[in-house]
Motif scaffolding. Structure first.
Motif, PDB file in Angstrom:
ATOM      1  N   ASP A 267      -7.638   6.355  -0.021  1.00 52.09           N
ATOM      2  CA  ASP A 267      -8.681   6.369   0.871  1.00 52.09           C
ATOM      3  C   ASP A 267      -8.283   7.445   2.032  1.00 52.09           C
ATOM      4  OD1 ASP A 267     -10.383   4.974  -0.522  1.00 52.09           O
ATOM      5  OD2 ASP A 267      -9.619   3.090   0.756  1.00 52.09           O
ATOM      6  N   LYS A 268      -8.819   8.483   2.395  1.00 47.95           N
ATOM      7  CA  LYS A 268      -8.348   9.360   3.335  1.00 47.95           C
ATOM      8  C   LYS A 268      -8.737   8.758   4.697  1.00 47.95           C
ATOM      9  CE  LYS A 268      -8.838  14.128   5.230  1.00 47.95           C
ATOM     10  NZ  LYS A 268      -9.828  15.366   4.724  1.00 47.95           N
ATOM     11  N   VAL A 269      -7.800   8.785   5.726  1.00 42.87           N
ATOM     12  CA  VAL A 269      -7.912   7.935   6.950  1.00 42.87           C
ATOM     13  C   VAL A 269      -7.454   9.114   7.886  1.00 42.87           C
ATOM     14  CG1 VAL A 269      -7.686   5.665   6.165  1.00 42.87           C
ATOM     15  CG2 VAL A 269      -5.707   6.895   6.918  1.00 42.87           C
ATOM     16  N   SER A 270      -7.892   8.780   9.237  1.00 43.47           N
ATOM     17  CA  SER A 270      -7.521   9.523  10.217  1.00 43.47           C
ATOM     18  C   SER A 270      -6.553   8.668  11.201  1.00 43.47           C
ATOM     19  CB  SER A 270      -8.642   9.771  11.469  1.00 43.47           C
ATOM     20  OG  SER A 270      -9.065   8.664  12.005  1.00 43.47           O
ATOM     21  N   THR A 271      -5.825   9.694  12.084  1.00 44.96           N
ATOM     22  CA  THR A 271      -4.657   8.944  12.654  1.00 44.96           C
ATOM     23  C   THR A 271      -5.065   7.805  13.635  1.00 44.96           C
ATOM     24  OG1 THR A 271      -4.855  10.664  14.525  1.00 44.96           O
ATOM     25  CG2 THR A 271      -3.082  10.987  12.624  1.00 44.96           C
ATOM     26  N   GLY A 272      -6.440   7.619  13.850  1.00 45.36           N
ATOM     27  CA  GLY A 272      -7.051   6.598  14.740  1.00 45.36           C
ATOM     28  C   GLY A 272      -7.391   5.576  13.923  1.00 45.36           C
ATOM     29  N   GLU A 273      -7.687   5.763  12.598  1.00 45.54           N
ATOM     30  CA  GLU A 273      -8.086   4.547  11.749  1.00 45.54           C
ATOM     31  C   GLU A 273      -6.851   3.701  11.035  1.00 45.54           C
ATOM     32  OE1 GLU A 273     -12.272   6.336   9.917  1.00 45.54           O
ATOM     33  OE2 GLU A 273     -10.453   6.853   8.915  1.00 45.54           O
ATOM     34  N   LEU A 274      -5.801   4.343  11.091  1.00 44.21           N
ATOM     35  CA  LEU A 274      -4.588   3.961  10.597  1.00 44.21           C
ATOM     36  C   LEU A 274      -4.054   2.641  11.287  1.00 44.21           C
ATOM     37  CD1 LEU A 274      -2.508   4.523   8.163  1.00 44.21           C
ATOM     38  CD2 LEU A 274      -1.086   5.933   9.738  1.00 44.21           C
TER      39      LEU A 274
ATOM     40  N   VAL B 262       6.772  11.467  10.454  1.00 46.37           N
ATOM     41  CA  VAL B 262       7.285  10.811  11.677  1.00 46.37           C
ATOM     42  C   VAL B 262       5.890  10.115  12.414  1.00 46.37           C
ATOM     43  CG1 VAL B 262       8.530  10.655  13.547  1.00 46.37           C
ATOM     44  CG2 VAL B 262       9.197  12.135  11.718  1.00 46.37           C
ATOM     45  N   GLY B 263       5.087  10.771  12.564  1.00 44.01           N
ATOM     46  CA  GLY B 263       3.873  10.077  13.347  1.00 44.01           C
ATOM     47  C   GLY B 263       3.318   8.857  12.350  1.00 44.01           C
ATOM     48  N   VAL B 264       3.130   9.050  10.993  1.00 43.03           N
ATOM     49  CA  VAL B 264       2.969   7.939  10.191  1.00 43.03           C
ATOM     50  C   VAL B 264       3.835   6.893  10.314  1.00 43.03           C
ATOM     51  CG1 VAL B 264       2.162   7.186   7.584  1.00 43.03           C
ATOM     52  CG2 VAL B 264       1.453   9.309   8.525  1.00 43.03           C
ATOM     53  N   LEU B 265       5.089   7.044  10.129  1.00 44.30           N
ATOM     54  CA  LEU B 265       6.140   6.231   9.963  1.00 44.30           C
ATOM     55  C   LEU B 265       5.941   5.427  11.546  1.00 44.30           C
ATOM     56  CD1 LEU B 265       8.622   5.053   8.602  1.00 44.30           C
ATOM     57  CD2 LEU B 265       9.893   6.750   9.608  1.00 44.30           C
ATOM     58  N   ASP B 266       5.942   6.107  12.499  1.00 38.67           N
ATOM     59  CA  ASP B 266       5.679   5.606  13.834  1.00 38.67           C
ATOM     60  C   ASP B 266       4.504   4.620  13.951  1.00 38.67           C
ATOM     61  OD1 ASP B 266       6.733   5.262  16.405  1.00 38.67           O
ATOM     62  OD2 ASP B 266       5.428   6.525  17.040  1.00 38.67           O
ATOM     63  N   ALA B 267       3.542   4.799  13.711  1.00 41.69           N
ATOM     64  CA  ALA B 267       2.298   3.930  13.470  1.00 41.69           C
ATOM     65  C   ALA B 267       2.548   2.750  12.706  1.00 41.69           C
ATOM     66  CB  ALA B 267       1.091   4.869  12.726  1.00 41.69           C
ATOM     67  N   VAL B 268       3.133   2.845  11.548  1.00 41.79           N
ATOM     68  CA  VAL B 268       3.776   1.676  10.824  1.00 41.79           C
ATOM     69  C   VAL B 268       4.378   0.756  11.479  1.00 41.79           C
ATOM     70  CG1 VAL B 268       4.699   1.008   8.633  1.00 41.79           C
ATOM     71  CG2 VAL B 268       3.207   2.830   8.401  1.00 41.79           C
TER      72      VAL B 268
ATOM     73  N   VAL C  12       0.858  -1.040  -0.024  1.00 40.20           N
ATOM     74  CA  VAL C  12      -0.083   0.009  -0.038  1.00 40.20           C
ATOM     75  C   VAL C  12       0.883   1.081  -0.180  1.00 40.20           C
ATOM     76  CG1 VAL C  12      -1.993  -1.286   1.204  1.00 40.20           C
ATOM     77  CG2 VAL C  12      -0.117  -0.062   2.570  1.00 40.20           C
ATOM     78  N   THR C  13       0.368   2.326  -0.350  1.00 41.28           N
ATOM     79  CA  THR C  13       0.959   3.673  -0.202  1.00 41.28           C
ATOM     80  C   THR C  13       0.216   4.342   0.854  1.00 41.28           C
ATOM     81  OG1 THR C  13       1.278   3.414  -2.749  1.00 41.28           O
ATOM     82  CG2 THR C  13       1.590   5.832  -1.595  1.00 41.28           C
ATOM     83  N   LEU C  14       1.055   5.029   1.578  1.00 43.35           N
ATOM     84  CA  LEU C  14       0.585   5.830   2.628  1.00 43.35           C
ATOM     85  C   LEU C  14       1.101   7.182   2.178  1.00 43.35           C
ATOM     86  CD1 LEU C  14       1.294   4.403   5.977  1.00 43.35           C
ATOM     87  CD2 LEU C  14      -0.938   4.394   4.874  1.00 43.35           C
ATOM     88  N   THR C  15       0.103   8.163   2.003  1.00 40.92           N
ATOM     89  CA  THR C  15       0.347   9.832   1.816  1.00 40.92           C
ATOM     90  C   THR C  15       0.063  10.774   2.887  1.00 40.92           C
ATOM     91  OG1 THR C  15      -0.201   8.833  -0.663  1.00 40.92           O
ATOM     92  CG2 THR C  15       0.122  11.100  -0.171  1.00 40.92           C
ATOM     93  N   VAL C  16       1.193  11.531   2.860  1.00 37.50           N
ATOM     94  CA  VAL C  16       0.852  12.560   3.932  1.00 37.50           C
ATOM     95  C   VAL C  16       1.132  13.693   2.995  1.00 37.50           C
ATOM     96  CG1 VAL C  16       1.726  13.876   5.859  1.00 37.50           C
ATOM     97  CG2 VAL C  16       1.944  11.201   5.762  1.00 37.50           C
ATOM     98  N   THR C  17      -0.104  14.654   3.032  1.00 33.18           N
ATOM     99  CA  THR C  17      -0.225  15.794   2.102  1.00 33.18           C
ATOM    100  C   THR C  17       0.267  16.950   2.859  1.00 33.18           C
ATOM    101  OG1 THR C  17      -2.448  16.264   3.060  1.00 33.18           O
ATOM    102  CG2 THR C  17      -2.345  15.052   1.127  1.00 33.18           C
ATOM    103  N   ASP C  18       0.353  18.167   2.229  1.00 35.07           N
ATOM    104  CA  ASP C  18       0.913  19.375   2.785  1.00 35.07           C
ATOM    105  C   ASP C  18       0.036  19.898   3.856  1.00 35.07           C
ATOM    106  OD1 ASP C  18      -0.897  20.181   1.203  1.00 35.07           O
ATOM    107  OD2 ASP C  18       0.058  21.756   0.508  1.00 35.07           O
ATOM    108  N   LYS C  19      -1.096  19.483   4.165  1.00 36.65           N
ATOM    109  CA  LYS C  19      -1.889  20.038   5.064  1.00 36.65           C
ATOM    110  C   LYS C  19      -2.157  18.659   6.245  1.00 36.65           C
ATOM    111  CE  LYS C  19      -4.946  22.304   1.713  1.00 36.65           C
ATOM    112  NZ  LYS C  19      -6.072  22.052   0.719  1.00 36.65           N
ATOM    113  N   GLY C  20      -1.174  17.902   6.120  1.00 38.70           N
ATOM    114  CA  GLY C  20      -1.228  16.927   7.243  1.00 38.70           C
ATOM    115  C   GLY C  20      -2.354  15.715   6.948  1.00 38.70           C
ATOM    116  N   GLU C  21      -3.090  15.724   6.010  1.00 38.07           N
ATOM    117  CA  GLU C  21      -4.160  14.592   6.022  1.00 38.07           C
ATOM    118  C   GLU C  21      -3.422  13.262   5.556  1.00 38.07           C
ATOM    119  OE1 GLU C  21      -6.034  16.511   2.690  1.00 38.07           O
ATOM    120  OE2 GLU C  21      -7.651  17.273   3.856  1.00 38.07           O
ATOM    121  N   ILE C  22      -3.713  12.134   5.804  1.00 35.41           N
ATOM    122  CA  ILE C  22      -3.181  10.878   5.506  1.00 35.41           C
ATOM    123  C   ILE C  22      -4.094  10.022   4.635  1.00 35.41           C
ATOM    124  CG2 ILE C  22      -2.437   8.857   6.772  1.00 35.41           C
ATOM    125  CD1 ILE C  22      -2.060  10.656   9.243  1.00 35.41           C
TER     126      ILE C  22
END
Length: 141
Positions: A77-84, A116-122, A62-72
């Motif tokens: 599919d847009k997900v929140s930090t709780g759904e990730l 780093v938050g997304v990387l940490d969740a992974v 899968v591809t996880l994308t972090v936009t310039d606005k902090g959206e994941i």
């Protein structure tokens, strides 16, 4: 009185219809091959790196994308930090712990904290195969 028979011509092979058919087949093949390319992730401006390499993609990735606005985004599919974490756990269960792989791409204007938050969740989910996507080119200031 001598009767002459009409001259018989050899049948001609008309190539113009064959050329039309070949162009149609070529155009169809090109359109179908472009439709088969999997576009994973959301379009962002990737950071540039001089030492970037290429990785092969497989279906269980899968591809996880972090936009310039902090959206994941999890693929598209847009997900929140709780759904990730739940999505990552499902990926790991489906692909297996050794085969699960994540491609992380972020906009070059995204905050380091978001990435780093997304990387940490992974990494918390036990997925160790992570590829950070960049563009090949000169480093921008």
């Amino acid at each position: 009185m001598q009767v002459t028979s009409p001259r018989r011509h050899r049948p001609r092979l008309e190539i113009i219809p064959f050329i039309d058919v070949m162009f149609f087949l070529l155009a169809t093949f090109m359109i179908m091959s472009l439709a088969m390319v999997k576009n994973a992730g959301v379009a962002v401006q990737l950071p540039k790196a001089q030492t970037s390499g290429s990785e092969e993609r497989k279906e269980q990735e899968v591809t996880l994308t972090v936009t310039d606005k902090g959206e994941i985004y999890f693929d598209h599919d847009k997900v929140s930090t709780g759904e990730l974490p739940g999505k990552l756990a499902a990926l790991k269960a489906e692909a297996g712990p050794e085969k699960a792989k994540v491609f992380l791409n972020s906009d070059r204007k995204a905050t380091f904290d978001s990435v780093v938050g997304v990387l940490d969740a992974v990494r918390k989910e036990g997925i160790s195969r992570i590829a950070i996507q960049t563009e090949r080119g000169e480093k921008t200031p």
